[in-house]
Design an enzyme around this catalytic site. Sequence first.
Site, short mmCIF file in Angstrom:
data_model
loop_
_atom_site.label_atom_id
_atom_site.label_comp_id
_atom_site.label_asym_id
_atom_site.label_seq_id
_atom_site.Cartn_x
_atom_site.Cartn_y
_atom_site.Cartn_z
N CYS A 25 41.42 43.74 38.14
CA CYS A 25 40.52 42.46 38.52
C CYS A 25 39.13 42.92 38.00
O CYS A 25 38.25 41.87 38.14
CB CYS A 25 40.43 42.46 40.12
SG CYS A 25 41.94 42.08 41.08
N ASP A 54 53.06 42.20 42.42
CA ASP A 54 53.18 40.75 42.04
C ASP A 54 54.64 40.15 41.43
O ASP A 54 54.69 39.07 41.17
CB ASP A 54 52.20 40.60 40.61
CG ASP A 54 50.73 40.86 40.88
OD1 ASP A 54 50.52 40.95 42.06
OD2 ASP A 54 49.73 40.84 39.92
#
Lengths: 454, 454
Positions: A46, A286
């Site tokens: 991120c 994920d």
Amino acid sequence: MAKPRRMVVIGGTAAGLSAASKAKRLDQDLQITVFEKSGYISYGACGLPYFVGGLIEKPEQLVSFSVEEMQDKRGISVHIHHEVLSIDRENKQVTVQNMKTGAMLVAPYEILVIATGAVPVRPAIEGIDIPRVVFLRTVEDGILLKGYVHDTQRAVLVGGGFIGLELAEELTQAGVHVTLFEAMDRLLPFLPQSFSRKVQETLDAHGVTVHLNAKIARILSSNGVAGAVESVDGTQVKADLVVLSVGVHPATALARAAGLELGIKDSIVVDDHMQTSDSAIWACGDCAQMRHIITGKPVHIPLGTTANKMGKVAGSVIGGEKDSFAGVLGSMVTKVFDLYIAATGLSLNEAKTAGYDAMESVITKNDKASYYPGGEPNTLNIVFDGTSGRLLGAQGYGSESIAGRINVLVACITAGMTVSQVNDLDLVYAPPVAPVYDPILIAASQALKHVGRS
Amino acid sequence: MAKPRRMVVIGGTAAGLSAASKAKRLDQDLQITVFEKSGYISYGACGLPYFVGGLIEKPEQLVSFSVEEMQDKRGISVHIHHEVLSIDRENKQVTVQNMKTGAMLVAPYEILVIATGAVPVRPAIEGIDIPRVVFLRTVEDGILLKGYVHDTQRAVLVGGGFIGLELAEELTQAGVHVTLFEAMDRLLPFLPQSFSRKVQETLDAHGVTVHLNAKIARILSSNGVAGAVESVDGTQVKADLVVLSVGVHPATALARAAGLELGIKDSIVVDDHMQTSDSAIWACGDCAQMRHIITGKPVHIPLGTTANKMGKVAGSVIGGEKDSFAGVLGSMVTKVFDLYIAATGLSLNEAKTAGYDAMESVITKNDKASYYPGGEPNTLNIVFDGTSGRLLGAQGYGSESIAGRINVLVACITAGMTVSQVNDLDLVYAPPVAPVYDPILIAASQALKHVGRS
């Protein structure tokens, strides 16, 4: 003495290393080996837009633990540049290739953790393999992209999600003219239409050109590198750099080939303890499917927090502790220039689709007492069930404090509160920090006009 | 046609005007008269320190609604400089004096709302009536105090609560040297000891002198005005301005004389609908008793938010709507220079006194991703029951974002969550706004080591 259990982890970022670290802490006898395809482990993906933009100087700053630290301090063996090619469930072993040498090895396991993450969607358009057409997912992607920035005049970003917006900010601040293409009719489609307009206004104000309903047809080269982008309606925009961020999908080719059960978007089906359809195999992060806290239904919302938590749960359970993953609300936040945007739970459309008598109510209110200087507006939309009054979702934008306000509503949604109960919250107040009726209370009070006290 | 009901409200600030406005909105036939002793109505008393310091220029900026607006827009008759001298419950009327003219009048009521607020505690020390020895409660107090600031070199503040701390900041920023006397062994005694030390360090760093365990014996005059303050141990500190803020007590002399039931600290006993022991009389705001959400026990925690909400509930019920007050957690926040301090629920001592197996756990964590520039530490202490794991209270200091974090825990406490449930919250994350594990989650995870998953 019992033979020590061997644990193999595929993927060395948030989920995989959380699982490995937690399991090892609980059970020192575990022999853990982590295989990571890229050259970096334990990095905050991120943070990549901020590395590209220059706010963060070196890729190492994004890394929490080095390979050496994992090995020396945590006793976990980590191999970077090692790609797992196949899983042999019958013999409980994986085949791995050293990507530097080409050498193959076989690693047996009693416990396998799949934490392969997600990969960027590669849109089926002409020209995506031209140099200076890039994705942003790994540190290597980031280094490549950052290397292009200094001699980029005009960048086209394809996709108006969080990564696209964060890159728009960062590239603009690095002096690049940015054009953003979004195939849908709005940015951040889980937000109310008016919120998307606000985001667009903010981009406009900072010189970013936004094209909505703009599907890319092809990328054109110029002297062998990216030169322009053409949309399906024939519009051409010059670009010496093109970044594609139109979403990700779970990296589950290995799991599929191994015959594990797949679910939403081909993510790996796991129970609340992260166990897959094979009791020797866990999956987290994920690549795995999650359960939505409100609907109880499977979803796939890949986020860093979730990956870390799922990894920790897998590690706890493997290490012999009782633990389970509570599910997700899809809570998220981002910053686009001076605008902060956050959301949690269901959007109005999602709530309707889930069968609720969904309504929404939006308010704007300053984040400080009206008379205290420096207050900034917070706009807050709450989604609720008109029959029961139950809070189902919230979206907001404004100053940085909107993040804290959405987090309050995360707790309210998780607890199953009605808007009436939200209206009764005894929130803090002081003129420099909040108005006497916090925007949260104003939003709840507004919603109460539709559903009444409960 | 039925005779319209007459409603008299004693007190024209937060609680009284909230009650009047809400009741009138619901029942246009109500004839409402508000009597306010001071010259100002509808003002934000919490803003007074910022008016004194100069951040807010005019007292009118603190006022939400003028007398004219209340009358013309809301149809509520408001009389300032009118003091209610007695309540005649038998004949349902109040005796009122116009403090400008001395004239007396009698106002009959069917409904009476007592919203007389609280008054500063006047400590029993010599010299509190000397000029330049002041309290800060009303706008008039603020105007008087502000008038003194420009020719004040040294101020002594007596009392290290929120008002004392906010004034210390504001007077310092106005160029006054400030000495703070606190009778107890720490500032803000509901905070853990280490938190109080942090507050003291912040004051020190900004040049404020703090004396703890320092009880004032007397105030000495010099040329007929405040000249010095002497503590019981004989220390003398020069001061050409002395501000006393050692707490408030409910202004319930009228209610007591009328024979209404009084409770904690002589606050007026009310039910959840704000009705007193006389069914024609309601009480709300700082003069009324509240119920604590966790313990269910009566408390008296006078705060602006609570006053507004209690007033609104009284007005709703009077206006014929179903409504009740949910109680308080004593949530509060303040800013002292660059340090924000917030708290909610029970402190460790309060929780022990209430019979819980109380424990606490403190953590410090940056409010942004470690690699993102500009992060500031948030220190968070959570109080919980060691047996059930239930969250009972939280205190924090650090950047402004601590307010939002305490508010998240307000929601958690209200919902009766355990620290395990707090640990599972799906809070928002992005590098510029929060670390991947928010300080709240770190605090909960730390607490889990004592109580385990539930």
